[in-house]
Enzyme design. Structure first.
Site, PDB file in Angstrom:
ATOM      1  N   LYS A   9       0.822  -1.208   0.000  1.00 32.44           N
ATOM      2  CA  LYS A   9       0.000   0.000   0.000  1.00 32.44           C
ATOM      3  C   LYS A   9       0.866   1.273   0.000  1.00 32.44           C
ATOM      4  O   LYS A   9       2.077   1.216   0.249  1.00 32.44           O
ATOM      5  CB  LYS A   9      -0.942  -0.035   1.211  1.00 32.44           C
ATOM      6  CG  LYS A   9      -1.966  -1.189   1.192  1.00 32.44           C
ATOM      7  CD  LYS A   9      -2.854  -1.128   2.439  1.00 32.44           C
ATOM      8  CE  LYS A   9      -3.864  -2.273   2.485  1.00 32.44           C
ATOM      9  NZ  LYS A   9      -4.712  -2.189   3.703  1.00 32.44           N
ATOM     10  N   TYR A  49     -12.457  -2.607  -3.029  1.00 33.30           N
ATOM     11  CA  TYR A  49     -12.951  -2.564  -1.650  1.00 33.30           C
ATOM     12  C   TYR A  49     -14.479  -2.490  -1.570  1.00 33.30           C
ATOM     13  O   TYR A  49     -15.026  -2.054  -0.556  1.00 33.30           O
ATOM     14  CB  TYR A  49     -12.314  -1.388  -0.901  1.00 33.30           C
ATOM     15  CG  TYR A  49     -10.890  -1.657  -0.426  1.00 33.30           C
ATOM     16  CD1 TYR A  49     -10.589  -2.773   0.360  1.00 33.30           C
ATOM     17  CD2 TYR A  49      -9.852  -0.781  -0.729  1.00 33.30           C
ATOM     18  CE1 TYR A  49      -9.293  -3.028   0.807  1.00 33.30           C
ATOM     19  CE2 TYR A  49      -8.552  -1.017  -0.278  1.00 33.30           C
ATOM     20  CZ  TYR A  49      -8.280  -2.141   0.494  1.00 33.30           C
ATOM     21  OH  TYR A  49      -6.998  -2.385   0.949  1.00 33.30           O
ATOM     22  N   PHE A  57     -15.192   3.683   7.798  1.00 31.68           N
ATOM     23  CA  PHE A  57     -13.820   3.924   7.357  1.00 31.68           C
ATOM     24  C   PHE A  57     -13.656   3.914   5.841  1.00 31.68           C
ATOM     25  O   PHE A  57     -12.565   4.159   5.326  1.00 31.68           O
ATOM     26  CB  PHE A  57     -12.860   2.909   7.999  1.00 31.68           C
ATOM     27  CG  PHE A  57     -13.135   1.464   7.635  1.00 31.68           C
ATOM     28  CD1 PHE A  57     -12.669   0.917   6.450  1.00 31.68           C
ATOM     29  CD2 PHE A  57     -13.842   0.638   8.510  1.00 31.68           C
ATOM     30  CE1 PHE A  57     -12.905  -0.412   6.128  1.00 31.68           C
ATOM     31  CE2 PHE A  57     -14.086  -0.697   8.192  1.00 31.68           C
ATOM     32  CZ  PHE A  57     -13.619  -1.215   6.995  1.00 31.68           C
ATOM     33  N   ARG A  85      -1.857 -14.377   4.503  1.00 28.93           N
ATOM     34  CA  ARG A  85      -2.557 -13.700   5.605  1.00 28.93           C
ATOM     35  C   ARG A  85      -1.783 -13.836   6.918  1.00 28.93           C
ATOM     36  O   ARG A  85      -1.686 -12.892   7.693  1.00 28.93           O
ATOM     37  CB  ARG A  85      -3.979 -14.264   5.786  1.00 28.93           C
ATOM     38  CG  ARG A  85      -4.916 -14.072   4.613  1.00 28.93           C
ATOM     39  CD  ARG A  85      -5.468 -12.688   4.473  1.00 28.93           C
ATOM     40  NE  ARG A  85      -6.357 -12.309   5.543  1.00 28.93           N
ATOM     41  CZ  ARG A  85      -7.111 -11.197   5.529  1.00 28.93           C
ATOM     42  NH1 ARG A  85      -7.064 -10.367   4.490  1.00 28.93           N
ATOM     43  NH2 ARG A  85      -7.892 -10.905   6.533  1.00 28.93           N
ATOM     44  N   THR A  91      -5.358  -7.637  10.797  1.00 32.66           N
ATOM     45  CA  THR A  91      -5.720  -6.362  10.172  1.00 32.66           C
ATOM     46  C   THR A  91      -5.287  -5.177  11.032  1.00 32.66           C
ATOM     47  O   THR A  91      -4.781  -4.185  10.521  1.00 32.66           O
ATOM     48  CB  THR A  91      -7.248  -6.319   9.953  1.00 32.66           C
ATOM     49  OG1 THR A  91      -7.613  -7.433   9.134  1.00 32.66           O
ATOM     50  CG2 THR A  91      -7.674  -5.029   9.291  1.00 32.66           C
ATOM     51  N   ARG A 102       2.805  -6.674   9.480  1.00 31.75           N
ATOM     52  CA  ARG A 102       2.063  -5.546  10.067  1.00 31.75           C
ATOM     53  C   ARG A 102       2.535  -5.240  11.480  1.00 31.75           C
ATOM     54  O   ARG A 102       2.650  -4.077  11.862  1.00 31.75           O
ATOM     55  CB  ARG A 102       0.561  -5.849  10.042  1.00 31.75           C
ATOM     56  CG  ARG A 102      -0.048  -5.644   8.655  1.00 31.75           C
ATOM     57  CD  ARG A 102      -1.417  -6.264   8.556  1.00 31.75           C
ATOM     58  NE  ARG A 102      -2.153  -5.853   7.361  1.00 31.75           N
ATOM     59  CZ  ARG A 102      -3.278  -6.439   6.965  1.00 31.75           C
ATOM     60  NH1 ARG A 102      -3.782  -7.462   7.639  1.00 31.75           N
ATOM     61  NH2 ARG A 102      -3.899  -6.020   5.883  1.00 31.75           N
ATOM     62  N   ASN A 112      -1.905   0.074   7.503  1.00 31.42           N
ATOM     63  CA  ASN A 112      -1.389  -1.263   7.819  1.00 31.42           C
ATOM     64  C   ASN A 112      -0.600  -1.905   6.691  1.00 31.42           C
ATOM     65  O   ASN A 112      -0.420  -3.117   6.641  1.00 31.42           O
ATOM     66  CB  ASN A 112      -2.523  -2.173   8.325  1.00 31.42           C
ATOM     67  CG  ASN A 112      -3.590  -2.408   7.278  1.00 31.42           C
ATOM     68  OD1 ASN A 112      -3.514  -1.860   6.173  1.00 31.42           O
ATOM     69  ND2 ASN A 112      -4.570  -3.228   7.602  1.00 31.42           N
ATOM     70  N   HIS A 115      -1.993  -5.476   1.688  1.00 28.29           N
ATOM     71  CA  HIS A 115      -3.239  -6.208   1.494  1.00 28.29           C
ATOM     72  C   HIS A 115      -2.937  -7.625   1.032  1.00 28.29           C
ATOM     73  O   HIS A 115      -2.002  -7.834   0.257  1.00 28.29           O
ATOM     74  CB  HIS A 115      -4.094  -5.523   0.408  1.00 28.29           C
ATOM     75  CG  HIS A 115      -5.251  -6.362  -0.064  1.00 28.29           C
ATOM     76  ND1 HIS A 115      -6.464  -6.370   0.586  1.00 28.29           N
ATOM     77  CD2 HIS A 115      -5.356  -7.258  -1.088  1.00 28.29           C
ATOM     78  CE1 HIS A 115      -7.272  -7.224  -0.034  1.00 28.29           C
ATOM     79  NE2 HIS A 115      -6.629  -7.775  -1.047  1.00 28.29           N
ATOM     80  N   GLU A 126      -9.924 -10.420  -7.266  1.00 28.30           N
ATOM     81  CA  GLU A 126      -8.930  -9.350  -7.137  1.00 28.30           C
ATOM     82  C   GLU A 126      -7.826  -9.479  -8.179  1.00 28.30           C
ATOM     83  O   GLU A 126      -7.375  -8.470  -8.740  1.00 28.30           O
ATOM     84  CB  GLU A 126      -8.328  -9.371  -5.730  1.00 28.30           C
ATOM     85  CG  GLU A 126      -9.346  -8.998  -4.652  1.00 28.30           C
ATOM     86  CD  GLU A 126      -8.816  -9.144  -3.234  1.00 28.30           C
ATOM     87  OE1 GLU A 126      -9.511  -8.711  -2.305  1.00 28.30           O
ATOM     88  OE2 GLU A 126      -7.706  -9.705  -3.051  1.00 28.30           O
TER      89      GLU A 126
HETATM   90  P1  IDP Z   1      -7.746  -6.919   5.686  1.00 30.61           P
HETATM   91  O1  IDP Z   1      -6.963  -5.888   4.885  1.00 30.61           O
HETATM   92  O2  IDP Z   1      -6.899  -7.513   6.773  1.00 30.61           O
HETATM   93  O3  IDP Z   1      -8.422  -7.962   4.829  1.00 30.61           O
HETATM   94  P2  IDP Z   1     -10.385  -5.721   6.025  1.00 30.61           P
HETATM   95  O4  IDP Z   1     -11.252  -5.893   7.215  1.00 30.61           O
HETATM   96  O5  IDP Z   1     -10.774  -6.393   4.759  1.00 30.61           O
HETATM   97  O6  IDP Z   1      -8.896  -6.120   6.479  1.00 30.61           O
HETATM   98  O7  IDP Z   1     -10.268  -4.155   5.764  1.00 30.61           O
HETATM   99  C1  IDP Z   1      -9.662  -3.682   4.586  1.00 30.61           C
HETATM  100  C2  IDP Z   1      -8.751  -2.532   4.921  1.00 30.61           C
HETATM  101  O8  IDP Z   1      -9.554  -1.445   5.388  1.00 30.61           O
HETATM  102  C3  IDP Z   1      -7.768  -2.795   6.065  1.00 30.61           C
HETATM  103  O9  IDP Z   1      -6.592  -3.462   5.650  1.00 30.61           O
HETATM  104  C4  IDP Z   1      -7.483  -1.385   6.528  1.00 30.61           C
HETATM  105  O10 IDP Z   1      -6.570  -0.739   5.636  1.00 30.61           O
HETATM  106  C5  IDP Z   1      -8.845  -0.723   6.370  1.00 30.61           C
HETATM  107  N1  IDP Z   1      -9.627  -0.774   7.612  1.00 30.61           N
HETATM  108  C6  IDP Z   1     -10.307  -1.822   8.123  1.00 30.61           C
HETATM  109  N2  IDP Z   1     -10.901  -1.511   9.277  1.00 30.61           N
HETATM  110  C7  IDP Z   1     -10.589  -0.217   9.508  1.00 30.61           C
HETATM  111  C8  IDP Z   1     -10.910   0.708  10.567  1.00 30.61           C
HETATM  112  O11 IDP Z   1     -11.600   0.384  11.537  1.00 30.61           O
HETATM  113  N3  IDP Z   1     -10.404   1.968  10.435  1.00 30.61           N
HETATM  114  C9  IDP Z   1      -9.636   2.363   9.387  1.00 30.61           C
HETATM  115  N4  IDP Z   1      -9.312   1.532   8.386  1.00 30.61           N
HETATM  116  C10 IDP Z   1      -9.775   0.263   8.436  1.00 30.61           C
HETATM  117 MG    MG Z   2      -9.964  -7.831   3.498  1.00 31.76          MG
END
Ligand code: IDP
Ligand code: MG
Length: 149
Positions: A9, A49, A57, A85, A91, A102, A112, A115, A126
């Site tokens: 990212k 997304y 968010f 993962r 996450t 991470r 973070n 992805h 994807e």
């Molecule tokens: P993942 O990337 O581990 O699959 P997801 O729940 O799919 O996690 O969320 C996608 C992305 O959205 C996360 O990697 C993060 O960048 C962002 N994200 C998720 N939850 C939050 C939040 O509560 N606040 C801000 N950004 C978030």
């Molecule tokens: Mg995800």
């Protein structure tokens, strides 16, 4: 064999972490079969997304992922989706296990770094979003013998 889509990212690129992140995935034994340096535009970000549309968010997430260039990769290997993962970590970096990307390089869920696809159907969706078939390479026969027994 499974494939997973990885995005290094914008924060990771800006912080000079392309190398360390690719190194960890590569050293683990995952095979890179696609890689490019792109700037994700808003329509592509929204498609990638889409599952998060409507969440609080989401607008910030779209701004974040479109803010600067990213590296997109396709990696391949046995159980690649789960292995990616687990290599990325939870996450929320504050909850990620030490030793994961991470945990070791980030603090906040909104920054973070990376992805990774969360399942086979998501991965197929994807990968097709970011790569044409002819952008993915084949390493040839028997290239797994140094990794898998
Ligand atoms: P993942 O990337 O581990 O699959 P997801 O729940 O799919 O996690 O969320 C996608 C992305 O959205 C996360 O990697 C993060 O960048 C962002 N994200 C998720 N939850 C939050 C939040 O509560 N606040 C801000 N950004 C978030
Ligand atoms: Mg995800």
């Amino acid at each position: 064999m499974e494939r997973s889509l990885i995005i290094i990212k914008p924060d990771a690129v800006q912080r000079g972490l392309i190398g360390p992140i690719i190194t960890r995935l590569e050293w683990r034994g995952l095979k890179i079969v696609g890689m490019k340096f792109i700037h994700i535009d808003e329509p592509l970000a929204r498609r990638h997304y889409a599952v998060h549309e409507g969440k609080p968010f989401f607008p910030g997430l779209i701004r974040y992922i479109t803010s600067a260039p990213v590296i997109v990769l396709v990696v391949e290997g046995r159980k690649a989706i789960e292995i990616v993962r687990r290599t990325l970590g939870a996450t929320r970096p504050a909850e990620a296990a030490p030793g994961t990307i991470r945990a070791d390089f980030s603090l906040e869920v909104g920054r973070n770094l990376v992805h990774g696809s969360d399942g086979p159907e998501t991965a197929a969706f994807e990968i097709a979003l970011f790569f044409d078939d002819d952008e993915l390479v084949s390493w040839g026969r028997d290239t797994d013998r140094w990794i898998f027994e």
